[in-house]
Design a protein around this motif. Sequence first.
Motif, PDB file in Angstrom:
ATOM      1  N   PHE A 265       0.849  -1.185   0.000  1.00 22.95           N
ATOM      2  CA  PHE A 265       0.000   0.000   0.000  1.00 22.95           C
ATOM      3  C   PHE A 265       0.888   1.239   0.000  1.00 22.95           C
ATOM      4  O   PHE A 265       2.041   1.195   0.428  1.00 22.95           O
ATOM      5  CB  PHE A 265      -0.924   0.020   1.226  1.00 22.95           C
ATOM      6  CG  PHE A 265      -0.203   0.054   2.547  1.00 22.95           C
ATOM      7  CD1 PHE A 265       0.082   1.261   3.173  1.00 22.95           C
ATOM      8  CD2 PHE A 265       0.203  -1.113   3.158  1.00 22.95           C
ATOM      9  CE1 PHE A 265       0.754   1.306   4.380  1.00 22.95           C
ATOM     10  CE2 PHE A 265       0.882  -1.085   4.373  1.00 22.95           C
ATOM     11  CZ  PHE A 265       1.145   0.131   4.985  1.00 22.95           C
ATOM     12  N   VAL A 266       0.325   2.322  -0.486  1.00 26.68           N
ATOM     13  CA  VAL A 266       1.028   3.605  -0.514  1.00 26.68           C
ATOM     14  C   VAL A 266       0.816   4.298   0.821  1.00 26.68           C
ATOM     15  O   VAL A 266      -0.329   4.514   1.252  1.00 26.68           O
ATOM     16  CB  VAL A 266       0.530   4.488  -1.672  1.00 26.68           C
ATOM     17  CG1 VAL A 266       1.279   5.809  -1.698  1.00 26.68           C
ATOM     18  CG2 VAL A 266       0.687   3.762  -2.998  1.00 26.68           C
ATOM     19  N   ALA A 267       1.904   4.625   1.508  1.00 21.44           N
ATOM     20  CA  ALA A 267       1.817   5.230   2.836  1.00 21.44           C
ATOM     21  C   ALA A 267       1.253   6.645   2.746  1.00 21.44           C
ATOM     22  O   ALA A 267       1.503   7.376   1.775  1.00 21.44           O
ATOM     23  CB  ALA A 267       3.190   5.262   3.499  1.00 21.44           C
ATOM     24  N   LEU A 268       0.491   7.017   3.765  1.00 26.60           N
ATOM     25  CA  LEU A 268      -0.070   8.363   3.817  1.00 26.60           C
ATOM     26  C   LEU A 268       1.019   9.384   4.092  1.00 26.60           C
ATOM     27  O   LEU A 268       2.029   9.089   4.741  1.00 26.60           O
ATOM     28  CB  LEU A 268      -1.141   8.453   4.902  1.00 26.60           C
ATOM     29  CG  LEU A 268      -2.400   7.619   4.685  1.00 26.60           C
ATOM     30  CD1 LEU A 268      -3.311   7.743   5.893  1.00 26.60           C
ATOM     31  CD2 LEU A 268      -3.129   8.055   3.424  1.00 26.60           C
ATOM     32  N   GLY A 269       0.815  10.592   3.616  1.00 23.59           N
ATOM     33  CA  GLY A 269       1.779  11.658   3.823  1.00 23.59           C
ATOM     34  C   GLY A 269       1.734  12.200   5.237  1.00 23.59           C
ATOM     35  O   GLY A 269       0.885  11.818   6.051  1.00 23.59           O
ATOM     36  N   PRO A 270       2.641  13.102   5.587  1.00 22.77           N
ATOM     37  CA  PRO A 270       2.675  13.659   6.947  1.00 22.77           C
ATOM     38  C   PRO A 270       1.450  14.519   7.215  1.00 22.77           C
ATOM     39  O   PRO A 270       0.888  15.144   6.317  1.00 22.77           O
ATOM     40  CB  PRO A 270       3.965  14.491   6.962  1.00 22.77           C
ATOM     41  CG  PRO A 270       4.204  14.842   5.525  1.00 22.77           C
ATOM     42  CD  PRO A 270       3.689  13.677   4.728  1.00 22.77           C
ATOM     43  N   SER A 271       1.028  14.527   8.483  1.00 24.31           N
ATOM     44  CA  SER A 271      -0.149  15.301   8.873  1.00 24.31           C
ATOM     45  C   SER A 271       0.210  16.568   9.631  1.00 24.31           C
ATOM     46  O   SER A 271      -0.678  17.294  10.064  1.00 24.31           O
ATOM     47  CB  SER A 271      -1.066  14.454   9.757  1.00 24.31           C
ATOM     48  OG  SER A 271      -0.377  14.031  10.922  1.00 24.31           O
TER      49      SER A 271
ATOM     50  N   GLY B 115      14.313   8.963 -11.988  1.00 28.32           N
ATOM     51  CA  GLY B 115      13.021   9.175 -12.627  1.00 28.32           C
ATOM     52  C   GLY B 115      11.905   8.296 -12.104  1.00 28.32           C
ATOM     53  O   GLY B 115      10.836   8.236 -12.730  1.00 28.32           O
ATOM     54  N   VAL B 116      12.101   7.616 -10.988  1.00 29.92           N
ATOM     55  CA  VAL B 116      11.035   6.790 -10.416  1.00 29.92           C
ATOM     56  C   VAL B 116      10.119   7.669  -9.578  1.00 29.92           C
ATOM     57  O   VAL B 116      10.505   8.754  -9.141  1.00 29.92           O
ATOM     58  CB  VAL B 116      11.611   5.642  -9.566  1.00 29.92           C
ATOM     59  CG1 VAL B 116      12.496   4.751 -10.409  1.00 29.92           C
ATOM     60  CG2 VAL B 116      12.381   6.188  -8.376  1.00 29.92           C
ATOM     61  N   ALA B 117       8.903   7.183  -9.366  1.00 29.33           N
ATOM     62  CA  ALA B 117       7.914   7.956  -8.611  1.00 29.33           C
ATOM     63  C   ALA B 117       7.661   7.407  -7.226  1.00 29.33           C
ATOM     64  O   ALA B 117       6.871   7.987  -6.483  1.00 29.33           O
ATOM     65  CB  ALA B 117       6.590   8.005  -9.382  1.00 29.33           C
ATOM     66  N   ALA B 118       8.309   6.285  -6.858  1.00 26.72           N
ATOM     67  CA  ALA B 118       8.021   5.679  -5.559  1.00 26.72           C
ATOM     68  C   ALA B 118       9.229   4.905  -5.066  1.00 26.72           C
ATOM     69  O   ALA B 118      10.093   4.489  -5.848  1.00 26.72           O
ATOM     70  CB  ALA B 118       6.801   4.751  -5.643  1.00 26.72           C
ATOM     71  N   ILE B 119       9.274   4.727  -3.759  1.00 25.67           N
ATOM     72  CA  ILE B 119      10.306   3.937  -3.090  1.00 25.67           C
ATOM     73  C   ILE B 119       9.594   2.883  -2.260  1.00 25.67           C
ATOM     74  O   ILE B 119       8.657   3.192  -1.517  1.00 25.67           O
ATOM     75  CB  ILE B 119      11.199   4.820  -2.199  1.00 25.67           C
ATOM     76  CG1 ILE B 119      11.996   5.804  -3.054  1.00 25.67           C
ATOM     77  CG2 ILE B 119      12.142   3.974  -1.353  1.00 25.67           C
ATOM     78  CD1 ILE B 119      12.825   6.773  -2.241  1.00 25.67           C
ATOM     79  N   ALA B 120      10.026   1.641  -2.383  1.00 26.67           N
ATOM     80  CA  ALA B 120       9.434   0.529  -1.637  1.00 26.67           C
ATOM     81  C   ALA B 120      10.286   0.236  -0.416  1.00 26.67           C
ATOM     82  O   ALA B 120      11.516   0.169  -0.501  1.00 26.67           O
ATOM     83  CB  ALA B 120       9.331  -0.713  -2.521  1.00 26.67           C
ATOM     84  N   ILE B 121       9.634   0.059   0.723  1.00 25.21           N
ATOM     85  CA  ILE B 121      10.322  -0.225   1.980  1.00 25.21           C
ATOM     86  C   ILE B 121       9.482  -1.206   2.783  1.00 25.21           C
ATOM     87  O   ILE B 121       8.252  -1.242   2.648  1.00 25.21           O
ATOM     88  CB  ILE B 121      10.573   1.069   2.783  1.00 25.21           C
ATOM     89  CG1 ILE B 121      11.515   0.809   3.959  1.00 25.21           C
ATOM     90  CG2 ILE B 121       9.284   1.690   3.239  1.00 25.21           C
ATOM     91  CD1 ILE B 121      11.980   2.074   4.654  1.00 25.21           C
TER      92      ILE B 121
ATOM     93  N   ALA C 220      10.082  12.437   1.812  1.00 26.66           N
ATOM     94  CA  ALA C 220       9.710  12.073   0.443  1.00 26.66           C
ATOM     95  C   ALA C 220       8.543  12.902  -0.061  1.00 26.66           C
ATOM     96  O   ALA C 220       8.446  13.188  -1.260  1.00 26.66           O
ATOM     97  CB  ALA C 220       9.371  10.583   0.383  1.00 26.66           C
ATOM     98  N   ALA C 221       7.643  13.297   0.840  1.00 31.03           N
ATOM     99  CA  ALA C 221       6.493  14.096   0.415  1.00 31.03           C
ATOM    100  C   ALA C 221       6.928  15.446  -0.137  1.00 31.03           C
ATOM    101  O   ALA C 221       6.254  16.003  -1.012  1.00 31.03           O
ATOM    102  CB  ALA C 221       5.533  14.293   1.582  1.00 31.03           C
ATOM    103  N   GLU C 222       8.032  15.979   0.342  1.00 32.61           N
ATOM    104  CA  GLU C 222       8.510  17.269  -0.159  1.00 32.61           C
ATOM    105  C   GLU C 222       9.069  17.170  -1.565  1.00 32.61           C
ATOM    106  O   GLU C 222       9.189  18.178  -2.251  1.00 32.61           O
ATOM    107  CB  GLU C 222       9.573  17.827   0.789  1.00 32.61           C
ATOM    108  CG  GLU C 222       9.075  18.058   2.201  1.00 32.61           C
ATOM    109  CD  GLU C 222       7.868  18.966   2.222  1.00 32.61           C
ATOM    110  OE1 GLU C 222       7.887  19.986   1.513  1.00 32.61           O
ATOM    111  OE2 GLU C 222       6.896  18.652   2.931  1.00 32.61           O
ATOM    112  N   MET C 223       9.430  15.975  -2.013  1.00 26.27           N
ATOM    113  CA  MET C 223       9.986  15.783  -3.347  1.00 26.27           C
ATOM    114  C   MET C 223       9.014  15.058  -4.263  1.00 26.27           C
ATOM    115  O   MET C 223       9.418  14.570  -5.330  1.00 26.27           O
ATOM    116  CB  MET C 223      11.305  15.001  -3.247  1.00 26.27           C
ATOM    117  CG  MET C 223      12.347  15.660  -2.363  1.00 26.27           C
ATOM    118  SD  MET C 223      13.894  14.747  -2.231  1.00 26.27           S
ATOM    119  CE  MET C 223      14.489  14.861  -3.914  1.00 26.27           C
ATOM    120  N   ASP C 224       7.733  14.968  -3.845  1.00 25.12           N
ATOM    121  CA  ASP C 224       6.686  14.320  -4.638  1.00 25.12           C
ATOM    122  C   ASP C 224       7.045  12.874  -4.964  1.00 25.12           C
ATOM    123  O   ASP C 224       6.812  12.386  -6.083  1.00 25.12           O
ATOM    124  CB  ASP C 224       6.421  15.104  -5.930  1.00 25.12           C
ATOM    125  CG  ASP C 224       5.823  16.471  -5.656  1.00 25.12           C
ATOM    126  OD1 ASP C 224       5.121  16.606  -4.637  1.00 25.12           O
ATOM    127  OD2 ASP C 224       6.075  17.408  -6.445  1.00 25.12           O
TER     128      ASP C 224
END
Length: 552
Positions: free
Chosen positions: A17-23, A371-377, A417-421
Motif C-alpha cells: 500500500f502507498v503510505a499516507l503523507g505527513p499530517s 526518474g522513479v515515482a516511488a520507493i518501496a520499503i 519524500a512528500a517534499e519531493m513528490d
Amino acid sequence: MTERPKKKQLRTLDAPFVALGPSGVAIRDRLKNLTPEDEKVLRLVGEHLGALASRDLAARCRDGLEHSTDTWAGRKRGVTAESSSRWAGAITKATHDQWALSRRCQLAYILSLEAGVRTLMHRLSQPIGERGTKRAPGAYRSKREWFHKSRRLHVLEHRLDIAHAEREAGAVHVVRGGRKLLNTRHNLEAAQIDESEWRQRWEAERWFLQADGESGKRFGNETIRVTPDGEIDIKLPTPLAHLANAPRGRYVLASKVAFAHRGQEWGDRIEANRAVAYRVHLDVERGRWYLTASWQRPVVRTIPLATAQAQGMIGVDTNADHFAAYRLDAHGNPVGDPRRFFYDLSGTADHRDAQIRHAITQILHWAERSGVAAIAIENLDFTAEKTREKHGRKKRFRQLISGIPTGKLKARLVSMAAEMDISIVAVDPAYTSMWGDQHWRKPLTSNKRKMSRHDAAGIAIGRRALGHPIRRREAPPHDDRSDRRGHRTVQAGPDTRGREGTRPPVTERAHDARRRTGTQRTRETSAPKTVRDARSAGTWVQDSLLLTDEER
C-alpha cells in the motif's frame, strides 16, 4: 511406501500500500540577539508556568478515570487565577495530552508483559533440551536455567498484576522533564556532568513556554504572537504583568525570527490568520534559545498504487548500519548496480537522527535522478522481536534489532519524500531476505558486481511492491533455446496469459505471424534440383507424369 514431506505452510502476505503523507509540520529558528532582560523574562515566565503545569498534571493524575468536563473546567479556573485564560487553556490541554500518552504507553507495557509471560510459560512447559522451531522457541538447556526462568516468570506475573490494577484504577506514572534525565541524577559520573549542570537541564525541561494556535485570531496565535516580519511578543501571566514593555500586558522580544525552511508556507498561514502553535525552549548545553512553529495540515490523498508502479520502483532493505537499495523498472527487472547508503546509529540521539536524515536524503536524490515515482520499503515492526524471553541468549541480536529506529525511520522517510513528490510503498517484510537471496543473488553476481544478501532483498522488496512474484524467471538450457544464445527472460506482466508457458517452436511462430498479417501461401510440389536447373536453362522440360512400359 514412504510418506512425502509436508509442504511448508507460509503465512498470508499483506498487500502493498502507498503510505499516507505527513499530517503536521514543524520548523525551528534560533532567537538571536536576545538582551539580558529578554532572557530574564523568558526564564521567569517559563518557571512560573512550569510550576502551574506540574500542579495541574498532578491533579489530573489524581482524578484518574473520574475525569470529566467539570473537573477540567475547575482545574482551568484555578490556573487562570495565577496566569491568564489563554495560558490556562494551553496548560490544561497539554496536561490532557500527556495523560493520554501515558495511558497508551501503559497499555503497550501491559502487552509486552503478557507476551513475555506467554513465552516463558511455553518454554518452561517443554522438556529440557527440546529444540525450537522458526515459529516457536524451544525449551531451556539446563535445569539451572529452567529454575531462574521460573523465578522470572513469577516476577513478570507480579508486574503484570500491578499494571492491570493501575490501569483499572486509571493511575499513570508521569515525569515532567523526562524519566531519562531523572535517572541521570543518580549517574552523574557516567554522564560526565556535575550536579549544577544537571539542575540547569532539569529546570529547563520542566519550564512551560508553549501555546496552541487559534484559527481566526491575529496571526494564528494570541498567546505567543509572531508577525510576518519576525517580531515576537508574548502574553505575560498576571503575576508577571509588571515586566511588560508593550500594551495589554505583552512583552516584545528584541530578537526576530526568519524561518529559512518553509518560511513561505508559514507566512501564508499567519497572513490568513490560520492556527500556528509555538514553543520557546532553551538548549542548556549550547546556551541558545529557539522558537519552534508547528501546524497541522490535511492528509493529502495518496496516488493510486498503479500510478506509483508505472515508472518503476526503488526497493530499499533496512539494516542496522546501512540501506541496501536497488532500482527496478516497471516489469520488475533490476536496472544498473546496487547502491548502499551507510549510517552510524551509535552516539547521541541528535547524531543518530542526523545520520538517518543524511542517508534518506541520498536515497531521495538518487530516486529523483532515476526518474522513479516511488520507493518501496518494508513495513517493519520489531516490537515482538525485542523481548528478552524470546532471544535471551542472543544478546547481540536483540541489540541489533533494537538499534534500528523503525518508527522514526518510516515517519522521517514519509515526511521527507512528500517534499519531493515521491511516494512510499510499504510491503510485507515476510521472506524478502530469504527469497531474494535464493532467486537473485547468484544470477546477478559477476566479476564486476558484488551482490550481498541485503542487495538481493532490495530486489525482492521492489518486486513485491510492483506486484510481481519474487521468483525469477529462469532461462532454459542452451540446447533448448530457439536462438541458441541469449534467450530473452524479460518479465511479463502478472496479467499476461501464458507468461509461464514454454516458448512455441519456430514453425508455429511463423504460422502465427502469417495469420496476423493476413498473407496466404500456396503449397506446391517441389521439383528436383535437376529439373529446376533445366527450366532455368531452357533446354527441356520433364513431364510431371512418367509413363510405364505397359502404357507405352
